[in-house]
Design a protein around this motif. Structure first.
Motif, short mmCIF file in Angstrom:
data_model
loop_
_atom_site.label_atom_id
_atom_site.label_comp_id
_atom_site.label_asym_id
_atom_site.label_seq_id
_atom_site.Cartn_x
_atom_site.Cartn_y
_atom_site.Cartn_z
N HIS A 144 0.90 -1.14 0.09
CA HIS A 144 0.09 0.16 0.14
C HIS A 144 0.87 1.37 0.09
N PHE A 145 0.79 2.17 -1.17
CA PHE A 145 1.41 3.46 -0.94
C PHE A 145 0.67 4.64 -1.03
N SER A 146 0.83 5.56 -0.09
CA SER A 146 0.10 6.73 -0.17
C SER A 146 1.14 7.97 -0.97
N VAL A 147 0.59 8.23 -2.08
CA VAL A 147 1.23 9.42 -2.65
C VAL A 147 1.59 10.59 -1.76
N GLY A 148 0.57 10.88 -0.94
CA GLY A 148 0.67 11.90 -0.02
C GLY A 148 1.94 11.86 1.07
N ASP A 149 1.58 10.38 1.57
CA ASP A 149 2.97 10.33 2.59
C ASP A 149 4.13 10.27 1.97
N MET A 150 4.36 9.82 0.56
CA MET A 150 5.75 9.85 0.07
C MET A 150 6.22 11.27 -0.08
N LEU A 151 5.19 12.28 -0.66
CA LEU A 151 5.63 13.68 -0.96
C LEU A 151 5.81 14.17 0.43
N ARG A 152 5.08 13.67 1.55
CA ARG A 152 5.44 14.47 2.91
C ARG A 152 7.00 13.87 3.26
N SER A 153 7.12 12.62 2.94
CA SER A 153 8.51 12.23 3.52
C SER A 153 9.44 13.09 2.83
N GLU A 154 9.33 13.28 1.52
CA GLU A 154 10.09 14.00 0.70
C GLU A 154 10.35 15.45 1.06
N LEU A 155 9.40 16.05 1.84
CA LEU A 155 9.21 17.44 2.27
C LEU A 155 10.14 17.51 3.64
N SER A 156 10.08 16.25 4.32
CA SER A 156 11.01 16.18 5.47
C SER A 156 12.39 16.13 5.34
N ASP A 157 12.71 15.73 3.98
CA ASP A 157 14.20 15.57 3.63
C ASP A 157 14.83 16.85 3.36
N PRO A 158 15.35 17.54 4.17
CA PRO A 158 16.10 18.73 3.93
C PRO A 158 17.07 18.97 2.53
N ASP A 159 17.44 17.66 2.12
CA ASP A 159 18.22 17.42 0.57
C ASP A 159 17.46 17.21 -0.33
N SER A 160 16.08 16.90 -0.19
CA SER A 160 15.45 16.79 -1.41
C SER A 160 15.34 17.93 -2.34
N PRO A 161 15.48 17.76 -3.63
CA PRO A 161 15.46 18.99 -4.64
C PRO A 161 14.25 19.30 -4.91
N HIS A 162 13.23 18.68 -4.51
CA HIS A 162 11.85 18.87 -4.98
C HIS A 162 10.91 19.71 -3.78
N ARG A 163 11.63 20.02 -2.37
CA ARG A 163 11.00 20.25 -1.50
C ARG A 163 9.97 21.67 -1.66
N GLU A 164 10.53 22.66 -2.16
CA GLU A 164 9.83 23.89 -2.04
C GLU A 164 8.62 23.77 -3.33
N LEU A 165 8.81 23.04 -4.42
CA LEU A 165 7.57 22.65 -5.32
C LEU A 165 6.49 21.94 -4.63
N ILE A 166 6.91 21.17 -3.84
CA ILE A 166 6.00 20.02 -3.30
C ILE A 166 5.17 20.71 -2.19
#
Ligand code: ADP
Length: 204
Positions: free
Chosen positions: A33-55
């Motif tokens: 089971h994958f939640s796209v919302g959770d995936m994006l939130r976990s990306e948000l909590s990663d300070p190194d993610s290049p996608h943070r601002e956009l997400i």
């Protein structure tokens, strides 16, 4: 493209109960089971993610951002589980828009079934506010997310409706009642899911 997997999309507004019901489905069927919302939130909590601002910008008003990011993240999770032998996937909150649905089917896999959790706006709002994961889960943002769901996701649902792949469940009852209705609906659908056995539960 993965042609030998079964993809069941679970759609509904914020607070409709997608996450709750997907967690229950995962205990009953052999699946991931994958939640796209959770995936994006976990990306948000990663300070190194290049996608943070956009997400961050997209999520505040319920948009899910560019399809390459959404589907890139989702695809890598699916491939990882596939390599471990998983063939059934419940996708919670995906696809939010028609272009995401089309891109997913072109690049990842066909969608077998779309399960829509129907819930009155008032109930979604109450549940979403009660859950409040962070300060962005306020009345304004929740209203925006419900609007986005109603305006954008409808097009994706229509695409699958035309293909006879949409089933609907009333989601404003209590959790076990909704869960029983989902199981019954899945049983009556054309897809076949493998049940988890008690030995598997023992193994965790
Ligand atoms: P979604 O993933 O659709 O946004 P969740 O599954 O996270 O929704 O549920 C939102 C909140 O509502 C959670 O606090 C959850 O415990 C609660 N909830 C979910 N389903 C029900 C239900 N059938 N009845 C009452 N509360 C529910």
């Amino acid at each position: 493209m993965l042609l030998d997997i079964c993809v069941v999309c679970i759609l509904g507004g914020p607070g409709a109960g997608k996450g709750t019901q997907c967690s229950i489905l995962q205990t009953k069927f052999l699946c991931a089971h994958f939640s796209v919302g959770d995936m994006l939130r976990s990306e948000l909590s990663d300070p190194d993610s290049p996608h943070r601002e956009l997400i961050l910008k997209s999520m505040e008003c319920g948009r899910s951002g560019p399809k390459e990011i959404n589907i890139g993240i989702l695809q890598s999770h699916i491939q990882e589980a596939y390599a471990k032998g998983v063939r059934t996937f419940f996708l919670d909150g995906f696809p939010r828009r028609l272009d995401l649905a089309e891109y997913f089917e072109e690049h990842v896999a066909p969608v077998s079934l779309v399960l829509v959790l129907e819930c009155p706006r008032k109930v979604m709002m109450l549940r979403a506010l009660r859950r409040r994961r962070n300060e962005r889960d306020n009345v304004d943002n929740t209203n925006k997310r419900i609007n986005t769901f109603e305006e954008k996701t409808v097009d994706a649902i229509r695409k699958y409706e035309a293909a006879g792949k949409v089933v609907r469940v009333q989601a404003d009852a209590d959790v076990p009642t909704v869960s029983a209705a989902i199981e019954e609906t899945l049983r009556q659908s054309a897809i076949r899911l493998d049940l988890r056995t008690s030995e598997m539960e023992d193994q965790g």
